[in-house]
Design a protein around this motif. Structure first.
Motif, PDB file in Angstrom:
ATOM      1  N   GLY A 194       0.804  -1.212   0.000  1.00  0.00           N
ATOM      2  CA  GLY A 194       0.000   0.000   0.000  1.00  0.00           C
ATOM      3  C   GLY A 194       0.844   1.271   0.000  1.00  0.00           C
ATOM      4  O   GLY A 194       0.388   2.309  -0.435  1.00  0.00           O
ATOM      5  N   ALA A 195       2.064   1.174   0.474  1.00  0.00           N
ATOM      6  CA  ALA A 195       2.892   2.377   0.567  1.00  0.00           C
ATOM      7  C   ALA A 195       3.270   2.866  -0.820  1.00  0.00           C
ATOM      8  O   ALA A 195       3.605   2.088  -1.699  1.00  0.00           O
ATOM      9  CB  ALA A 195       4.152   2.070   1.368  1.00  0.00           C
ATOM     10  N   SER A 196       3.202   4.172  -1.032  1.00  0.00           N
ATOM     11  CA  SER A 196       3.476   4.682  -2.371  1.00  0.00           C
ATOM     12  C   SER A 196       4.915   5.160  -2.470  1.00  0.00           C
ATOM     13  O   SER A 196       5.493   5.213  -3.533  1.00  0.00           O
ATOM     14  CB  SER A 196       2.530   5.828  -2.688  1.00  0.00           C
ATOM     15  OG  SER A 196       2.752   6.873  -1.763  1.00  0.00           O
ATOM     16  N   GLN A 197       5.510   5.514  -1.379  1.00  0.00           N
ATOM     17  CA  GLN A 197       6.840   6.109  -1.429  1.00  0.00           C
ATOM     18  C   GLN A 197       7.685   5.499  -0.314  1.00  0.00           C
ATOM     19  O   GLN A 197       7.221   5.309   0.793  1.00  0.00           O
ATOM     20  CB  GLN A 197       6.716   7.625  -1.202  1.00  0.00           C
ATOM     21  CG  GLN A 197       7.913   8.407  -1.623  1.00  0.00           C
ATOM     22  CD  GLN A 197       7.949   8.544  -3.139  1.00  0.00           C
ATOM     23  OE1 GLN A 197       6.951   8.861  -3.747  1.00  0.00           O
ATOM     24  NE2 GLN A 197       9.090   8.296  -3.727  1.00  0.00           N
ATOM     25  N   PHE A 198       8.910   5.192  -0.663  1.00  0.00           N
ATOM     26  CA  PHE A 198       9.796   4.608   0.332  1.00  0.00           C
ATOM     27  C   PHE A 198      10.780   5.644   0.857  1.00  0.00           C
ATOM     28  O   PHE A 198      11.243   6.501   0.109  1.00  0.00           O
ATOM     29  CB  PHE A 198      10.628   3.486  -0.305  1.00  0.00           C
ATOM     30  CG  PHE A 198       9.875   2.198  -0.458  1.00  0.00           C
ATOM     31  CD1 PHE A 198       8.796   1.898   0.350  1.00  0.00           C
ATOM     32  CD2 PHE A 198      10.275   1.274  -1.401  1.00  0.00           C
ATOM     33  CE1 PHE A 198       8.115   0.699   0.218  1.00  0.00           C
ATOM     34  CE2 PHE A 198       9.607   0.073  -1.543  1.00  0.00           C
ATOM     35  CZ  PHE A 198       8.525  -0.210  -0.735  1.00  0.00           C
ATOM     36  N   SER A 199      11.130   5.520   2.091  1.00  0.00           N
ATOM     37  CA  SER A 199      12.266   6.286   2.602  1.00  0.00           C
ATOM     38  C   SER A 199      13.531   5.604   2.096  1.00  0.00           C
ATOM     39  O   SER A 199      13.477   4.453   1.632  1.00  0.00           O
ATOM     40  CB  SER A 199      12.244   6.281   4.121  1.00  0.00           C
ATOM     41  OG  SER A 199      12.530   4.978   4.586  1.00  0.00           O
ATOM     42  N   LEU A 200      14.645   6.281   2.203  1.00  0.00           N
ATOM     43  CA  LEU A 200      15.898   5.684   1.732  1.00  0.00           C
ATOM     44  C   LEU A 200      16.176   4.377   2.476  1.00  0.00           C
ATOM     45  O   LEU A 200      16.587   3.387   1.868  1.00  0.00           O
ATOM     46  CB  LEU A 200      17.061   6.670   1.915  1.00  0.00           C
ATOM     47  CG  LEU A 200      18.422   6.143   1.427  1.00  0.00           C
ATOM     48  CD1 LEU A 200      18.381   5.772  -0.050  1.00  0.00           C
ATOM     49  CD2 LEU A 200      19.529   7.162   1.693  1.00  0.00           C
ATOM     50  N   ASP A 201      15.883   4.389   3.755  1.00  0.00           N
ATOM     51  CA  ASP A 201      16.094   3.175   4.550  1.00  0.00           C
ATOM     52  C   ASP A 201      15.269   2.009   4.038  1.00  0.00           C
ATOM     53  O   ASP A 201      15.741   0.878   3.943  1.00  0.00           O
ATOM     54  CB  ASP A 201      15.704   3.436   6.014  1.00  0.00           C
ATOM     55  CG  ASP A 201      16.926   3.533   6.890  1.00  0.00           C
ATOM     56  OD1 ASP A 201      18.040   3.507   6.322  1.00  0.00           O
ATOM     57  OD2 ASP A 201      16.753   3.639   8.118  1.00  0.00           O
ATOM     58  N   GLU A 202      14.023   2.297   3.701  1.00  0.00           N
ATOM     59  CA  GLU A 202      13.140   1.246   3.186  1.00  0.00           C
ATOM     60  C   GLU A 202      13.623   0.750   1.827  1.00  0.00           C
ATOM     61  O   GLU A 202      13.567  -0.448   1.531  1.00  0.00           O
ATOM     62  CB  GLU A 202      11.704   1.760   3.097  1.00  0.00           C
ATOM     63  CG  GLU A 202      11.060   1.905   4.462  1.00  0.00           C
ATOM     64  CD  GLU A 202       9.767   2.711   4.413  1.00  0.00           C
ATOM     65  OE1 GLU A 202       8.870   2.402   5.192  1.00  0.00           O
ATOM     66  OE2 GLU A 202       9.676   3.658   3.595  1.00  0.00           O
ATOM     67  N   LYS A 203      14.104   1.683   1.007  1.00  0.00           N
ATOM     68  CA  LYS A 203      14.650   1.277  -0.299  1.00  0.00           C
ATOM     69  C   LYS A 203      15.833   0.342  -0.110  1.00  0.00           C
ATOM     70  O   LYS A 203      15.959  -0.680  -0.788  1.00  0.00           O
ATOM     71  CB  LYS A 203      15.112   2.508  -1.092  1.00  0.00           C
ATOM     72  CG  LYS A 203      13.997   3.332  -1.670  1.00  0.00           C
ATOM     73  CD  LYS A 203      14.560   4.506  -2.450  1.00  0.00           C
ATOM     74  CE  LYS A 203      13.453   5.479  -2.784  1.00  0.00           C
ATOM     75  NZ  LYS A 203      13.967   6.737  -3.324  1.00  0.00           N
ATOM     76  N   ILE A 204      16.685   0.717   0.811  1.00  0.00           N
ATOM     77  CA  ILE A 204      17.872  -0.104   1.078  1.00  0.00           C
ATOM     78  C   ILE A 204      17.448  -1.505   1.523  1.00  0.00           C
ATOM     79  O   ILE A 204      17.959  -2.508   1.023  1.00  0.00           O
ATOM     80  CB  ILE A 204      18.776   0.580   2.130  1.00  0.00           C
ATOM     81  CG1 ILE A 204      19.461   1.802   1.494  1.00  0.00           C
ATOM     82  CG2 ILE A 204      19.814  -0.394   2.691  1.00  0.00           C
ATOM     83  CD1 ILE A 204      20.228   2.682   2.468  1.00  0.00           C
ATOM     84  N   GLN A 205      16.466  -1.562   2.405  1.00  0.00           N
ATOM     85  CA  GLN A 205      15.994  -2.871   2.877  1.00  0.00           C
ATOM     86  C   GLN A 205      15.412  -3.701   1.746  1.00  0.00           C
ATOM     87  O   GLN A 205      15.682  -4.891   1.630  1.00  0.00           O
ATOM     88  CB  GLN A 205      14.932  -2.699   3.987  1.00  0.00           C
ATOM     89  CG  GLN A 205      15.483  -2.252   5.319  1.00  0.00           C
ATOM     90  CD  GLN A 205      16.772  -2.971   5.705  1.00  0.00           C
ATOM     91  OE1 GLN A 205      16.855  -4.194   5.627  1.00  0.00           O
ATOM     92  NE2 GLN A 205      17.792  -2.206   6.087  1.00  0.00           N
ATOM     93  N   LEU A 206      14.621  -3.057   0.891  1.00  0.00           N
ATOM     94  CA  LEU A 206      13.972  -3.774  -0.215  1.00  0.00           C
ATOM     95  C   LEU A 206      15.000  -4.292  -1.217  1.00  0.00           C
ATOM     96  O   LEU A 206      14.942  -5.451  -1.659  1.00  0.00           O
ATOM     97  CB  LEU A 206      12.971  -2.849  -0.927  1.00  0.00           C
ATOM     98  CG  LEU A 206      12.249  -3.491  -2.112  1.00  0.00           C
ATOM     99  CD1 LEU A 206      11.266  -4.548  -1.630  1.00  0.00           C
ATOM    100  CD2 LEU A 206      11.519  -2.446  -2.949  1.00  0.00           C
ATOM    101  N   VAL A 207      15.944  -3.434  -1.570  1.00  0.00           N
ATOM    102  CA  VAL A 207      16.962  -3.816  -2.558  1.00  0.00           C
ATOM    103  C   VAL A 207      17.817  -4.954  -2.009  1.00  0.00           C
ATOM    104  O   VAL A 207      18.072  -5.952  -2.699  1.00  0.00           O
ATOM    105  CB  VAL A 207      17.828  -2.583  -2.933  1.00  0.00           C
ATOM    106  CG1 VAL A 207      19.057  -2.983  -3.723  1.00  0.00           C
ATOM    107  CG2 VAL A 207      16.991  -1.581  -3.720  1.00  0.00           C
TER     108      VAL A 207
END
Ligand code: 3NM
Ligand code: MG
Length: 514
Positions: free
Chosen positions: A383-396
């Motif tokens: 549901g989240a539309s935008q990630f924080s940098l931390d979330e991007k790092i976790q996802l990648v």
């Protein structure tokens, strides 16, 4: 419990239907499969009468006993008892495990099909000797399989079992064949737990020569795939990268590796020019039929999904298989991955169809890749539309760890990871977002470097990002650049200039790395 030394590495499940068995004799086929190297056999026959089941099982048991290979019966505990075979395999809808154990005793091998973490944990706790995890890939052999879980689904189940300290044996099933078996074993493995083997039906039962098919599979399950990475890699500090990036570009320029691009209609010419500028030798070919010849030339492959046509998928899969077979580096650019159903399906098909050394995309594309397995990902909020940098790092990082490869998410800050090491890059210029194909040709740049840096794909990816984005920075501030139109040729010039500087041993350009 079953004897501890059961070898599950090549598990043959039989099928007596004409579509698979043809007009061959089941017992003969099993005999050949065992001679070829099948290590355990399951007699699976959903249609024969009980008397026939018992008769055939007896014949099979003679064959398997002579070879010292266990024979299990699918579902039918009565048949297993009547013949005195080594065990049974039961599905989720069959007789329950505890009853089967009580009837067959502690020494019988009892396996259970599991499709989810919950099913796997229950079966393991109830004392299953092994689990058949699946369905891994879509297969025509069994209709109405519950769901396709992919290698990512198998990995999640293995992780759950490991986390709970359940050391049950595991095989996976569904669409496993000689083309994908090594990758499946490689991509599902973690330090905590790996599969003990693979179960196949058609890869052996439908083969022209069951003995040869089994012996080929047996050989494949014993060794890592040609593209397997060696395990521990050096840390990539800023300082290391600033030294190694120019060296790597010099190496590429010296070799002029082939960079095979299967790319979209829009960027063909631009991508070929970028490959030439950075020091690679481009070939633009979307014809999957010539991929195996090209894969033999030692270069790399870009699959850029920017133009999707129904026949393209087939071409991509052929090319991917050809490069995987020789361990050639592969880069996937899932352009517009989440945009249409065609593209979402394309992502699933390609991830199921082969191994990518690097997957590169923007935030939306990487998110689609992360969620493309049909298996609910932990920790990803759709549901989240935008990630924080931390979330991007976790996802990648999580996606790279899952795929056992390198994942790059481009953006104002690029995030790139091999699952162990994660780096961010803040170079680039707004004009890169004002021209078409900057993402696509970054993919070409990465693939060109992958061709000469096979040991450490993360180093190749980071080097390519820096080269490309620093070239963009340099081009943007040139006096002759007045907007996107003049920026494109200037970008090509600056890529070329960075290459020339690197060849001359002048790596100062890399000092601009942020
Ligand atoms: N069980 P093939 S899939 C018997 O998902 C069976 O539980 C499955 O056949 C499950 O190797 C399957 O030809 C058939 O794809 C596997
Ligand atoms: Mg069953």
């Amino acid at each position: 419990m079953a004897p501890p030394n059961v070898d599950y590495s090549l598990y043959l499940v039989t099928d007596s239907t004409p579509a698979i068995l043809g007009d061959e004799d089941l017992v003969e086929v099993v005999k050949n499969a065992v001679a070829g190297g099948a290590t355990i056999i399951q007699y699976r026959d959903k249609t024969s009468e009980t008397a026939d089941l018992v008769r055939i099982a007896k014949q099979l048991h003679e064959v398997t006993r002579a070879a010292g290979v266990p024979l299990l019966i699918n579902d039918r505990i009565d048949v297993a008892l009547a013949v005195g075979v080594e065990g049974v395999h039961i599905g989720q809808d069959d007789l329950d495990l505890k009853t089967a154990r009580r009837v067959l005793g502690p020494d019988a091998i009892i396996g259970v099909t599991a499709n989810s973490e919950e099913e796997a944990i229950i079966a393991a706790k109830d004392g299953a000797d092994y689990l058949g995890l699946g369905t891994v890939f879509a297969t025509t052999t069994k209709e109405n399989t519950k769901s396709i879980i992919g290698t990512a689904g198998v990995q999640l189940i293995l992780a759950s079992l490991a986390e709970k300290g359940l050391d049950v044996k595991t095989v996976c099933i569904g669409g496993i064949n000689a083309l994908n078996v090594q990758r499946v074993l490689y991509q599902t493995a973690s330090a905590q737990k790996q599969l003990d083997g693979v179960a196949v039906v058609s890869a052996i039962m439908a083969a022209n020569d069951a003995r040869q098919a089994a012996s080929h599979l047996r050989e494949l399950v014993r060794k890592p795939p040609p593209f397997a990475a060696s395990s521990s890699k050096p840390a990539l500090s800023q300082q290391v990268i600033r030294t190694k990036a120019p060296e790597l570009i010099k190496r590429m320029a010296g070799k002029k590796p082939l960079c095979h691009n299967m790319t979209n209609l829009v960027v063909q010419n631009f991508a070929a020019n970028v490959a030439l500028a950075v020091g690679a030798s481009p070939i633009m070919s979307n014809n999957g039929l010539e991929a195996s010849d090209l894969a033999g030339l030692g270069g790399s492959l870009v699959i850029n999904m920017g133009t999707v046509t129904p026949d393209m998928r087939d071409n991509y899969l052929k090319a991917l298989a050809a490069y995987n077979a020789v361990g050639g580096p592969t880069l996937y650019d899932p352009v517009g991955a989440g945009a249409t159903q065609q593209r979402r399906d394309g992502v699933k098909t390609l991830l199921a169809g082969g191994y990518f050394t690097v997957i590169k995309g923007n935030e939306g594309e990487v998110r689609t890749v992360a969620g493309a397995t049909g298996f609910q990902q932990h920790g990803v909020d759709s549901g989240a539309s935008q990630f924080s940098l931390d979330e991007k790092i976790q996802l990648v990082k999580a996606t790279a760890a899952r795929e056992h490869n390198v994942v790059l998410m481009t953006g104002a800050t690029d995030v790139v990871s091999d699952g162990q090491r994660t780096l961010t890059v803040c170079n680039g210029h707004a004009l890169l977002g004002e021209i078409t194909g900057s993402g696509c040709t970054l993919g070409t740049t990465i693939a060109s470097l992958l061709a000469v840096e096979r040991e450490d794909p993360l180093l190749a990816a980071v080097t390519a990002i820096l080269m490309y984005e620093i070239a963009g920075e340099r081009a943007a501030v040139r006096d002759d650049v007045r907007g996107p139109g003049t920026f494109v040729p200037a970008l090509i010039d600056e890529l070329y200039r960075i290459r020339q500087e690197s060849v001359q041993g002048n790596g100062n350009w890399a000092e601009a790395a942020k």
